[in-house]
Design a protein around this motif. Structure first.
Motif, PDB file in Angstrom:
ATOM      1  N   ASP A 529      37.079  38.238  32.701  1.00  0.00           N
ATOM      2  CA  ASP A 529      37.493  39.376  31.631  1.00  0.00           C
ATOM      3  C   ASP A 529      38.085  39.859  33.124  1.00  0.00           C
ATOM      4  O   ASP A 529      37.730  41.613  32.896  1.00  0.00           O
ATOM      5  N   GLN A 530      38.226  39.951  33.939  1.00  0.00           N
ATOM      6  CA  GLN A 530      39.264  41.103  34.741  1.00  0.00           C
ATOM      7  C   GLN A 530      40.958  40.338  34.906  1.00  0.00           C
ATOM      8  O   GLN A 530      41.781  39.968  34.605  1.00  0.00           O
ATOM      9  N   PRO A 531      41.818  41.969  34.797  1.00  0.00           N
ATOM     10  CA  PRO A 531      42.833  41.954  33.981  1.00  0.00           C
ATOM     11  C   PRO A 531      44.140  41.782  34.681  1.00  0.00           C
ATOM     12  O   PRO A 531      43.858  41.909  37.066  1.00  0.00           O
ATOM     13  N   CYS A 532      45.045  40.759  34.740  1.00  0.00           N
ATOM     14  CA  CYS A 532      46.297  40.771  35.715  1.00  0.00           C
ATOM     15  C   CYS A 532      46.753  42.033  36.360  1.00  0.00           C
ATOM     16  O   CYS A 532      47.018  42.798  36.064  1.00  0.00           O
ATOM     17  N   VAL A 533      46.977  41.527  38.410  1.00  0.00           N
ATOM     18  CA  VAL A 533      46.763  43.068  38.790  1.00  0.00           C
ATOM     19  C   VAL A 533      48.599  43.541  38.488  1.00  0.00           C
ATOM     20  O   VAL A 533      48.754  43.970  39.069  1.00  0.00           O
ATOM     21  N   LEU A 534      49.256  42.930  38.257  1.00  0.00           N
ATOM     22  CA  LEU A 534      50.784  43.351  37.697  1.00  0.00           C
ATOM     23  C   LEU A 534      50.888  43.523  36.599  1.00  0.00           C
ATOM     24  O   LEU A 534      51.515  44.028  35.475  1.00  0.00           O
ATOM     25  N   VAL A 535      49.933  43.947  35.794  1.00  0.00           N
ATOM     26  CA  VAL A 535      49.484  44.226  34.419  1.00  0.00           C
ATOM     27  C   VAL A 535      48.951  46.336  34.535  1.00  0.00           C
ATOM     28  O   VAL A 535      48.269  46.655  35.705  1.00  0.00           O
ATOM     29  N   ASP A 536      49.476  47.111  33.614  1.00  0.00           N
ATOM     30  CA  ASP A 536      49.017  48.347  33.897  1.00  0.00           C
ATOM     31  C   ASP A 536      47.656  48.395  34.222  1.00  0.00           C
ATOM     32  O   ASP A 536      47.127  49.666  34.832  1.00  0.00           O
ATOM     33  N   ASP A 537      46.366  47.898  33.657  1.00  0.00           N
ATOM     34  CA  ASP A 537      44.986  47.649  33.837  1.00  0.00           C
ATOM     35  C   ASP A 537      44.244  47.564  34.880  1.00  0.00           C
ATOM     36  O   ASP A 537      43.286  48.676  34.823  1.00  0.00           O
ATOM     37  N   TYR A 538      45.245  47.693  36.062  1.00  0.00           N
ATOM     38  CA  TYR A 538      44.911  47.207  36.922  1.00  0.00           C
ATOM     39  C   TYR A 538      44.686  48.165  37.853  1.00  0.00           C
ATOM     40  O   TYR A 538      45.702  49.098  38.265  1.00  0.00           O
ATOM     41  N   LYS A 539      43.167  48.725  38.887  1.00  0.00           N
ATOM     42  CA  LYS A 539      43.216  50.129  39.251  1.00  0.00           C
ATOM     43  C   LYS A 539      43.036  49.399  40.473  1.00  0.00           C
ATOM     44  O   LYS A 539      42.179  48.662  41.393  1.00  0.00           O
ATOM     45  N   LYS A 540      44.275  50.212  41.579  1.00  0.00           N
ATOM     46  CA  LYS A 540      44.427  49.729  42.819  1.00  0.00           C
ATOM     47  C   LYS A 540      43.032  50.092  43.405  1.00  0.00           C
ATOM     48  O   LYS A 540      42.739  51.087  43.628  1.00  0.00           O
ATOM     49  N   GLN A 541      42.520  49.760  44.607  1.00  0.00           N
ATOM     50  CA  GLN A 541      41.138  50.525  45.323  1.00  0.00           C
ATOM     51  C   GLN A 541      41.810  50.817  46.809  1.00  0.00           C
ATOM     52  O   GLN A 541      42.583  49.402  47.471  1.00  0.00           O
ATOM     53  N   GLN A 542      41.330  51.166  47.596  1.00  0.00           N
ATOM     54  CA  GLN A 542      41.108  51.417  50.003  1.00  0.00           C
ATOM     55  C   GLN A 542      41.284  49.739  49.732  1.00  0.00           C
ATOM     56  O   GLN A 542      40.264  48.537  49.563  1.00  0.00           O
ATOM     57  N   PRO A 543      42.170  49.190  50.908  1.00  0.00           N
ATOM     58  CA  PRO A 543      42.478  47.959  51.528  1.00  0.00           C
ATOM     59  C   PRO A 543      41.167  47.550  52.420  1.00  0.00           C
ATOM     60  O   PRO A 543      40.693  49.078  52.636  1.00  0.00           O
ATOM     61  N   PHE A 544      40.962  46.884  52.430  1.00  0.00           N
ATOM     62  CA  PHE A 544      40.606  46.010  53.633  1.00  0.00           C
ATOM     63  C   PHE A 544      40.631  45.616  54.879  1.00  0.00           C
ATOM     64  O   PHE A 544      42.127  45.435  55.266  1.00  0.00           O
ATOM     65  N   GLU A 545      40.471  45.609  55.961  1.00  0.00           N
ATOM     66  CA  GLU A 545      40.926  45.353  57.388  1.00  0.00           C
ATOM     67  C   GLU A 545      39.710  44.367  57.926  1.00  0.00           C
ATOM     68  O   GLU A 545      39.013  44.561  57.263  1.00  0.00           O
ATOM     69  N   VAL A 546      40.580  43.090  58.827  1.00  0.00           N
ATOM     70  CA  VAL A 546      39.744  42.759  60.217  1.00  0.00           C
ATOM     71  C   VAL A 546      39.263  43.651  61.273  1.00  0.00           C
ATOM     72  O   VAL A 546      40.270  43.802  61.731  1.00  0.00           O
ATOM     73  N   ILE A 547      37.943  44.101  61.679  1.00  0.00           N
ATOM     74  CA  ILE A 547      37.771  43.705  62.897  1.00  0.00           C
ATOM     75  C   ILE A 547      37.863  42.548  63.825  1.00  0.00           C
ATOM     76  O   ILE A 547      36.490  41.472  64.224  1.00  0.00           O
ATOM     77  N   ALA A 548      38.910  42.533  64.475  1.00  0.00           N
ATOM     78  CA  ALA A 548      39.214  42.138  65.623  1.00  0.00           C
ATOM     79  C   ALA A 548      38.482  40.995  66.201  1.00  0.00           C
ATOM     80  O   ALA A 548      37.562  39.635  65.798  1.00  0.00           O
ATOM     81  N   GLU A 549      37.327  42.124  66.690  1.00  0.00           N
ATOM     82  CA  GLU A 549      36.454  41.349  67.868  1.00  0.00           C
ATOM     83  C   GLU A 549      34.965  40.784  66.957  1.00  0.00           C
ATOM     84  O   GLU A 549      34.899  39.939  67.606  1.00  0.00           O
ATOM     85  N   LYS A 550      34.723  40.614  65.634  1.00  0.00           N
ATOM     86  CA  LYS A 550      34.074  40.669  64.903  1.00  0.00           C
ATOM     87  C   LYS A 550      34.349  38.806  63.789  1.00  0.00           C
ATOM     88  O   LYS A 550      33.403  38.343  63.932  1.00  0.00           O
ATOM     89  N   CYS A 551      35.647  38.685  63.869  1.00  0.00           N
ATOM     90  CA  CYS A 551      35.920  37.050  63.413  1.00  0.00           C
ATOM     91  C   CYS A 551      35.716  36.320  64.275  1.00  0.00           C
ATOM     92  O   CYS A 551      36.889  35.899  65.798  1.00  0.00           O
TER      93      CYS A 551
END
Ligand SMILES: Cc1ncc(C[n+]2csc(CCOP(=O)(O)OP(=O)(O)O)c2C)c(N)n1
Length: 623
Positions: A529-551
């Protein structure tokens, strides 16, 4: 959504074929237009919804859209419906009897063939339907013709009291060209007149309408013979061409001087006009996309011609296909320009289709790809991409809604080899409402053992995120009753305890639900039950990143398949068990990441964290 002011009459507009048809439909005084989206036809209705004084709707499937148009035309209104080629297969049951009743108000069926297969499950030639249903077909070759023929189609429809098929192809639908537009003439609805012998097609009624249909076909043939839409362009050269639709443009481009009989009104075929043309040329070549329909009819009338014996039976007949074929006819080498065109390197970076960053389907496919001993019937929508890398999760896909019936057949037809296999079906919200519901009813009724994943992203994602009854908005973007899928499947007979609504971004819950349901030997439905990311209903949040040393390069996040995750480097390593593995060290393109958190969940070393607010975002180049 408020209607926009249409461009002024007599102005020149830069329009795609779809936009040109929409403009013409509006100008023709059409009062009701209906469609189900499908590339390359979708924009016709989208465009029409911007015009005033016309009712337009997204119907739940093509058959319903045609039926809506039929009803309006019975009421004496001018009516229109649009669909892609496979849509006419769906609508054909209505079409094949509509040809007997005919219409009062003009009815135009615009069907868009995906010649070259840019976004469809097959390539088929809708002109067969004109012959099958004994209905006229107009074939425009560019946007201006699309505009003009759409208007002519309404007049023709009213003159002969039958629907008219306007056959477009992807090239016509999507290529833009200058079109001189006119103004709207209103057409009042004549009103529905009771006439059961005509409108109620019982065997006794239908049998009387059949001779009328053939008599109408004879008159239509005479109309085609005299029609200025079938135009002889005199010329010189060793070959005379008969071509229809965009193929005529390709002929003109490849052989600017050649005699050409350009067929715009191609069904019924103006055989005598062709015979007269053939008599004036040395060799006659028929150029038509896709099937040899005109060619077969010409030959059947005793006129010698070349056609699919020298030309391909699939794809567009572009000049670089035509020129060498004609050269071969004379035993000559292919012209240098044609071979150069054929050898041109692609000037865009190849971009295989993939799901969007943070698409809610990603979690579903990640989960499905972890299941063993399952057979998964897929369906048509963005989720068809789950058949590809890295998920490889779908085992079948054939037509809209087919996942349900196929899953049922896989269940009932299983042999000894499959006795322990779990059968799943995956279907989207729009596809479920289009044709899937009946299949689920069949599974319930006939006690199938299938686990259904109904991916409700509240949009027709595949065709551009159109509204549908699942998201509670109509074609105009106005509020509309919204389907409750849990209630709907319950009303079809699925037990309430076998219906689960889950968040596809919460992988442990999704996984647990799936594992449990596939073990239970009866039908269950898991709705995401989650909306398509291309439609208005979708709410973008703070992005993630990879900590290179931990990967650690475990690659689990790569298996999610999100395009925001990039593999920076691969290394071979030996596991303690002695097995060689490939490590994949990754980075997240934070400019693209929407913070859905899917990749975080399988990350073993917790190397994926939220980007600090205000930190610069990264845009990565594909390796
Ligand atoms: C008969 C037919 N009509 C229309 C289409 C075009 N089409 C492909 S998938 C699709 C619907 C996709 O919507 P949905 O099932 O909700 O899945 P999503 O793409 O949103 O994941 C449509 C309209 C088609 N392929 N076949």
């Amino acid at each position: 959504m408020a209607a926009v002011l249409p461009a002024p009459a007599n102005s020149r507009q830069f329009l795609s074929g779809n936009e040109a048809v929409a403009r013409a439909v509006w100008e023709a005084g059409c009062r009701v237009a209906a469609a189900y989206p499908g590339t390359p036809s979708t924009e016709m209705l989208e465009e029409l919804s911007r015009f005033p004084d016309i009712y337009a709707e997204w119907s739940v499937n093509e058959k319903v859209s045609l039926e809506v148009a039929i009803g309006a035309a019975y009421a004496g209104s001018r009516a229109f419906c649009a669909m892609k080629h496979v849509g006419l297969n769906v609508a054909s049951d209505a079409l094949m009897t509509l040809t007997l009743t005919g219409v009062i108000g003009g009815l135009v069926i615009s069907v868009a063939d995906d010649v070259g297969l840019s976004s469809s499950q097959n390539e088929q030639d809708s002109r067969y339907w004109g012959r099958f249903a004994h209905l006229p077909i107009l074939e425009p070759a560019d946007s201006q013709e699309a505009y003009e023929m759409a208007k002519i189609a309404f007049d023709l429809s009213e003159k002969f009291q039958c629907p008219v098929i306007l056959r477009l192809t992807t090239r016509i639908c999507h290529v833009k060209a200058l079109v001189t537009v006119g103004s709207r003439s209103a057409h009042a609805a004549a009103g529905f007149k009771k006439e059961p012998a005509r409108w109620v097609m019982t065997p006794a009624g239908a049998v009387r309408r059949i001779p009328l249909m053939f008599e109408r076909e004879g008159r239509l043939r005479a109309e085609a013979e005299a029609s200025p839409l079938n135009l002889v362009e005199e010329g010189s050269g060793r070959v005379g061409f008969v071509a229809s639709g965009p193929a005529a443009m390709h002929v003109r481009e490849a052989f600017p001087e050649a005699p050409l009989l350009k067929l715009g009104f191609s069904c019924p075929l103006p055989v005598e006009k062709i015979r007269a043309f053939a008599a004036k040329v040395d060799r006659l070549v028929v150029v038509e996309e896709v099937e040899p329909l005109i060619e077969m009819e010409i030959r059947a009338n005793g006129i010698a011609c070349f056609g699919k014996d020298i030309l391909p039976r699939q794809g567009e007949l572009a000049p670089n296909v035509l020129a060498p074929a004609i050269a071969r006819l004379f035993g000559e080498p292919a012209p240098a320009t044609a071979t150069a065109a054929a050898a041109l390197p692609a000037d865009v970076f190849p971009r295989p289709p993939t799901m969007c960053v943070a698409c809610p389907h990603l979690g579903v496919y990640y989960t499905l790809s972890q299941l063993k001993n399952v057979t998964i019937a897929g369906d048509i929508g963005c989720y068809t991409l789950g058949a590809g890398h890295p998920w490889n999760a779908l085992d079948t896909t054939i037509s809209m809604g087919a996942s349900m019936g196929i899953a049922m057949g896989l269940d009932k037809g299983r042999g000894e080899a499959d006795k322990d296999k779990r059968i799943l079906a995956v279907i989207g919200d729009s596809t479920f409402m289009h044709m899937g519901m009946q299949g689920l009813l069949d599974i319930v009724y006939n006690k199938g053992n299938v686990t259904v994943l109904l991916l409700d992203n509240r949009a027709v994602g595949m065709t551009g995120g159109q509204n549908n009854p699942g998201n509670g908005r109509d074609l105009y973007g106005d509020p509309a009753p919204q389907v409750d899928f849990a209630k709907l499947v319950e009303s079809l007979g699925v037990k309430p305890e076998r219906i689960h609504v889950v968040d596809p971004y919460v992988l442990p819950v999704l996984f647990k639900t799936l594992r449990e349901e596939i073990k239970i030997p009866e039908v269950s439905v898991i709705i995401t039950d989650q909306p398509c990311v291309l439609v208005d209903d979708y709410k973008k949040q703070q992005p993630f990143e990879v900590i290179a040393e931990k990967c650690t390069g475990c690659g689990n996040c790569v298996e999610v398949g999100c395009p925001a995750i990039h593999v920076l480097r691969r290394e071979k390593a030996i596991k303690p068990s002695g097995k060689e593995v490939e490590l994949q060290f990754v980075q997240i393109e934070t400019a693209a990441c929407t913070g859905c958190g899917l990749c975080v969940q399988p990350c073993a070393p917790d190397a994926i964290v939220k980007v600090a607010p205000g930190a610069p975002v990264s845009i990565l180049k594909r390796q």
